[in-house]
Design a protein around this motif. Sequence first.
Motif, mmCIF file in Angstrom:
data_model
loop_
_atom_site.group_PDB
_atom_site.id
_atom_site.type_symbol
_atom_site.label_atom_id
_atom_site.label_comp_id
_atom_site.label_asym_id
_atom_site.label_seq_id
_atom_site.Cartn_x
_atom_site.Cartn_y
_atom_site.Cartn_z
ATOM 1 N N ILE A 220 0.877 -1.179 0.000
ATOM 2 C CA ILE A 220 0.000 0.000 0.000
ATOM 3 C C ILE A 220 0.902 1.213 0.000
ATOM 4 O O ILE A 220 1.459 1.602 1.032
ATOM 5 C CB ILE A 220 -0.946 0.007 1.229
ATOM 6 N N LEU A 221 1.065 1.813 -1.170
ATOM 7 C CA LEU A 221 1.985 2.939 -1.312
ATOM 8 C C LEU A 221 1.349 4.246 -0.861
ATOM 9 O O LEU A 221 2.013 5.095 -0.267
ATOM 10 C CB LEU A 221 2.438 3.059 -2.767
ATOM 11 N N ILE A 222 0.052 4.422 -1.155
ATOM 12 C CA ILE A 222 -0.620 5.697 -0.909
ATOM 13 C C ILE A 222 -1.994 5.439 -0.293
ATOM 14 O O ILE A 222 -2.747 4.592 -0.779
ATOM 15 C CB ILE A 222 -0.781 6.502 -2.216
ATOM 16 N N LEU A 223 -2.299 6.178 0.766
ATOM 17 C CA LEU A 223 -3.647 6.209 1.342
ATOM 18 C C LEU A 223 -4.188 7.629 1.151
ATOM 19 O O LEU A 223 -3.659 8.579 1.727
ATOM 20 C CB LEU A 223 -3.622 5.829 2.820
ATOM 21 N N SER A 224 -5.205 7.761 0.332
ATOM 22 C CA SER A 224 -5.783 9.065 0.000
ATOM 23 C C SER A 224 -7.029 9.280 0.851
ATOM 24 O O SER A 224 -8.000 8.521 0.740
ATOM 25 C CB SER A 224 -6.133 9.101 -1.495
ATOM 26 N N ALA A 225 -6.996 10.297 1.700
ATOM 27 C CA ALA A 225 -8.121 10.502 2.622
ATOM 28 C C ALA A 225 -8.035 11.895 3.224
ATOM 29 O O ALA A 225 -6.982 12.544 3.201
ATOM 30 C CB ALA A 225 -8.093 9.448 3.740
ATOM 31 N N ASP A 226 -9.169 12.361 3.772
ATOM 32 C CA ASP A 226 -9.150 13.611 4.522
ATOM 33 C C ASP A 226 -8.628 13.340 5.932
ATOM 34 O O ASP A 226 -8.364 12.192 6.305
ATOM 35 C CB ASP A 226 -10.533 14.263 4.535
ATOM 36 N N TYR A 227 -8.490 14.411 6.714
ATOM 37 C CA TYR A 227 -7.849 14.267 8.025
ATOM 38 C C TYR A 227 -8.611 13.302 8.929
ATOM 39 O O TYR A 227 -8.004 12.464 9.618
ATOM 40 C CB TYR A 227 -7.731 15.634 8.701
ATOM 41 N N TRP A 316 -0.600 14.648 2.598
ATOM 42 C CA TRP A 316 -1.328 15.927 2.546
ATOM 43 C C TRP A 316 -2.294 15.918 1.376
ATOM 44 O O TRP A 316 -1.967 15.453 0.278
ATOM 45 C CB TRP A 316 -0.311 17.047 2.398
ATOM 46 N N ASP A 317 -3.494 16.451 1.598
ATOM 47 C CA ASP A 317 -4.523 16.439 0.558
ATOM 48 C C ASP A 317 -4.833 17.867 0.119
ATOM 49 O O ASP A 317 -5.321 18.679 0.908
ATOM 50 C CB ASP A 317 -5.794 15.756 1.072
ATOM 51 N N ARG A 318 -4.587 18.166 -1.162
ATOM 52 C CA ARG A 318 -4.761 19.529 -1.665
ATOM 53 C C ARG A 318 -6.230 19.945 -1.673
ATOM 54 O O ARG A 318 -6.548 21.110 -1.435
ATOM 55 C CB ARG A 318 -4.178 19.630 -3.077
ATOM 56 N N LEU A 319 -7.131 19.012 -1.951
ATOM 57 C CA LEU A 319 -8.551 19.359 -2.011
ATOM 58 C C LEU A 319 -9.020 19.942 -0.686
ATOM 59 O O LEU A 319 -9.682 20.989 -0.646
ATOM 60 C CB LEU A 319 -9.381 18.125 -2.378
ATOM 61 N N HIS A 320 -8.681 19.306 0.408
ATOM 62 C CA HIS A 320 -9.149 19.777 1.712
ATOM 63 C C HIS A 320 -8.313 20.958 2.217
ATOM 64 O O HIS A 320 -8.779 21.738 3.048
ATOM 65 C CB HIS A 320 -9.135 18.624 2.714
ATOM 66 N N LEU A 443 -3.952 22.897 9.163
ATOM 67 C CA LEU A 443 -2.935 23.913 8.947
ATOM 68 C C LEU A 443 -1.541 23.309 9.106
ATOM 69 O O LEU A 443 -0.627 23.584 8.327
ATOM 70 C CB LEU A 443 -3.137 25.069 9.930
ATOM 71 N N HIS A 444 -1.391 22.456 10.101
ATOM 72 C CA HIS A 444 -0.090 21.815 10.336
ATOM 73 C C HIS A 444 0.317 20.896 9.187
ATOM 74 O O HIS A 444 1.516 20.800 8.861
ATOM 75 C CB HIS A 444 -0.141 20.993 11.632
ATOM 76 N N MET A 445 -0.642 20.240 8.543
ATOM 77 C CA MET A 445 -0.306 19.244 7.516
ATOM 78 C C MET A 445 0.470 19.842 6.350
ATOM 79 O O MET A 445 1.142 19.125 5.598
ATOM 80 C CB MET A 445 -1.577 18.571 7.002
ATOM 81 N N TYR A 462 -2.108 11.688 -5.122
ATOM 82 C CA TYR A 462 -2.842 11.272 -3.935
ATOM 83 C C TYR A 462 -3.932 12.262 -3.539
ATOM 84 O O TYR A 462 -4.461 12.200 -2.426
ATOM 85 C CB TYR A 462 -1.873 11.057 -2.763
ATOM 86 N N ASN A 463 -4.285 13.151 -4.444
ATOM 87 C CA ASN A 463 -5.396 14.077 -4.200
ATOM 88 C C ASN A 463 -6.709 13.292 -4.103
ATOM 89 O O ASN A 463 -6.952 12.376 -4.901
ATOM 90 C CB ASN A 463 -5.477 15.087 -5.350
ATOM 91 N N THR A 464 -7.561 13.652 -3.149
ATOM 92 C CA THR A 464 -8.835 12.941 -3.004
ATOM 93 C C THR A 464 -9.865 13.344 -4.059
ATOM 94 O O THR A 464 -10.905 12.705 -4.180
ATOM 95 C CB THR A 464 -9.451 13.199 -1.608
ATOM 96 N N LYS A 465 -9.591 14.394 -4.834
ATOM 97 C CA LYS A 465 -10.581 14.904 -5.779
ATOM 98 C C LYS A 465 -11.053 13.863 -6.799
ATOM 99 O O LYS A 465 -12.264 13.710 -7.009
ATOM 100 C CB LYS A 465 -10.031 16.140 -6.491
ATOM 101 N N PRO A 466 -10.145 13.123 -7.482
ATOM 102 C CA PRO A 466 -10.639 12.116 -8.437
ATOM 103 C C PRO A 466 -11.506 11.053 -7.779
ATOM 104 O O PRO A 466 -12.420 10.510 -8.412
ATOM 105 C CB PRO A 466 -9.347 11.508 -9.003
ATOM 106 N N ASN A 467 -11.217 10.742 -6.514
ATOM 107 C CA ASN A 467 -12.000 9.729 -5.810
ATOM 108 C C ASN A 467 -13.368 10.265 -5.401
ATOM 109 O O ASN A 467 -14.374 9.563 -5.498
ATOM 110 C CB ASN A 467 -11.224 9.253 -4.580
ATOM 111 N N LYS A 468 -13.401 11.504 -4.945
ATOM 112 C CA LYS A 468 -14.690 12.084 -4.559
ATOM 113 C C LYS A 468 -15.611 12.244 -5.760
ATOM 114 O O LYS A 468 -16.837 12.199 -5.614
ATOM 115 C CB LYS A 468 -14.473 13.428 -3.860
ATOM 116 N N LYS A 469 -15.026 12.454 -6.953
ATOM 117 C CA LYS A 469 -15.855 12.551 -8.150
ATOM 118 C C LYS A 469 -16.633 11.263 -8.391
ATOM 119 O O LYS A 469 -17.713 11.286 -8.988
ATOM 120 C CB LYS A 469 -14.986 12.863 -9.366
ATOM 121 N N MET A 470 -16.118 10.140 -7.920
ATOM 122 C CA MET A 470 -16.791 8.857 -8.123
ATOM 123 C C MET A 470 -18.037 8.726 -7.255
ATOM 124 O O MET A 470 -18.875 7.853 -7.504
ATOM 125 C CB MET A 470 -15.821 7.709 -7.841
ATOM 126 N N HIS A 471 -18.173 9.570 -6.238
ATOM 127 C CA HIS A 471 -19.379 9.520 -5.404
ATOM 128 C C HIS A 471 -20.626 9.825 -6.226
ATOM 129 O O HIS A 471 -21.715 9.343 -5.912
ATOM 130 C CB HIS A 471 -19.270 10.526 -4.255
#
Length: 711
Positions: A220-227, A316-320, A443-445, A462-471
């Motif tokens: 598991i190289l990348i876990l894409s998620a909000d805080y 770190w997630d740019r979307l959030h 802010l710290h992230m 690892y931006n969550t944006k492409p994944n959230k689009k699938m919702h």
Amino acid sequence: MAWGILTEKFTFRTHKDIHNRWETASHRLTGFTQDMISVPYDGTIREFDLHYRNLWKWATDLLRDPQLFPHMVFDVQRFSKFDGKTFVTFVDEPYTAEAFWNVQSQLPEGAKPLAFVLYADKTKLSSFGTTRGYPVVARLANLPTDIRNGQGMGGGYVVGWLPIVKDEKDHAGKPSWVNFKNAVWHEVFLKILSPLASKSSTGQWFECLDSIQHWFFPSILILSADYEVQCVMSLTRGIKSLWPCPVCLVPHDDLLDALKTYPRRTSDQSQNILQVARGKQTAEERDDTLKQYGLRDVQNAFWIVALTCVHYALLWDRLHFNGGLYRNHLWAELQRLITSLGRASVAQMDHNYEVFPRWRNLKHMVIYAAHTIVTEDECPISYLLLRCIRLFLEVDLYAALEVHTADTIRAGRHAVQAFSTYLQQYIAKTADMSDKNWNFPKLHMSVHIFDNIEAKGATRNYNTKPNKKMHGSLKDSYQMRTNFRNVAPQILRINHWQVVAESICRNISNFDEYQLCDADNVLDEDNFVLGSRQAPQTFESVENTHGHDSAFTNFPIQVPLPGGKRVQLKANDKITECRFLKVNYESLVDWRQHTDFLHCNPKFFGAPRFDCVFVQTTNKIIFSRLLFVFECTLEDTALSLALIHPFDAPTGVCIRKDKHLSIFRVRARPHAQAEFFFAFLVPDGSNDYLVVDTVDTYMFLHVKALHLVRV
């Protein structure tokens, strides 16, 4: 490659016939399995349904795909580009960055990493949010980003549907209940990850389309998620704990300071701490031990996958960062301060936004809307916040770059530190006027942004944006294809049928392309293409039509032809006006060819649209606005010409405000003619214009370079 055509006759008479045919076709790809997990709580066993795809079988579907396999990369890569002086190393994809290198360096000779990207988050399915879903999405980091983050085959796949534990009045809020909900989450993920567990330690041989047996080691190289989900994945205690960061051991009270670094968490460390805590005699002692590191008394599911550190996989997630920090804090704070200046300031701010040109992708215009309202002399506090926002935008733009070099990473780190410094100044000066708490993890992230880029490549990996689009498609399936009861199996069945349908459609399209492979495919390789042609007219008629515009005075011009000869265009020569221009150019960001679409139209969707361009003159690059684009033929030579209004007049000494807000000011001058590149300008007085460099990463880097030249 030989193609055979198989024919099979079938007839649909009822809905059941269609349903059965889809069920038959669904076996082409790995489908969902339904299972049940049991987790104890307060002397009882709670059971939860789980739906998931076998991750290994799903990955082998992609490895067998003839359209995807040629694009897969199984060995770490190092790339450099010659910048005219030296070779510059850069990173973009995950397989060009440190983490992929570290994984492969731990494998036996000849073994290949198979790197997974996993995402999980809750989503509202019903309009009022009473029904929610919890999809898990998987991608393969061995595929390039354009495929991996795209739609269709090779993009994101729903591989799981997690149960949502509803709060119970008797237990909600209790530490034991919070631990129970986390235990359910990890027990479910244990099922999802179990097909990878043994293979991540010993590897798995698999014959791919190249007829070669490859020895794959999944990780598991990348876990894409909000805080919030990151805290669940890492089993940290969240925002109120002593150590709220899921990545490092920063104390709660130091979240605001981006100038300090702290030890990173590791999975080995977390396992050891949990083992020590569970050796304590009482529950209170166990909890006190775990509190010292902000951990929970739950076994982490990701520990079963070798070559995987859950804390290192969280990024770190740019979307959030944009949505949370900017919209909910910086922008909200600026709105409050401008409102305090009075109704006239609010009205002026609204007016400044309304008069912005209507260009696509126009965003983050706050600096250009507020700089005339918020001044250093009249409202120093608001001005300091505006400087913070400008630095925030610079951090965001550096983070958004699709390709990074050592220089951009260094500049990005400097921007993070500058943003943190000025924000701390603003907080200190407003401490007596506001009770707002800026000490929060999102802010710290930002401290980890460029460490993450060095480790995993560009943030779009690892931006969550492409994944959230699938919702969106999952919500559509809920609304239109379910009976609103026991919805998970219904939604996932439709989702799987959609994946199968995409595979079938693509195979048909590929077959059609193969059948037409002998057809002529002419690629347009010109630097620019003109379009939206108008009726032919003479120079004289053009000059008469634009008689009110001094730029068109004495419109016929001398044109240099190939060989050095110059020809004078005459008043009765025919020309064809073109109101659209497609331009191909090499991007400063990734050095690839990109395309922009420019307009030179007096009535584009009811409003004038005259786009701006970069113009390469003999000795420098200047900004200009397109006024008139046309085609003509002289001595059997087809010419494409443009009348432009240049903005290269001297602007004088750079004013203090422009330096503070990194504003690049240009001033109008008479005509010029040259090549075309894309730009945005915003009026700032009768002859001055401000270059909007926050439109995209290309403009940002280009204007940064122009700042250096001007200095």
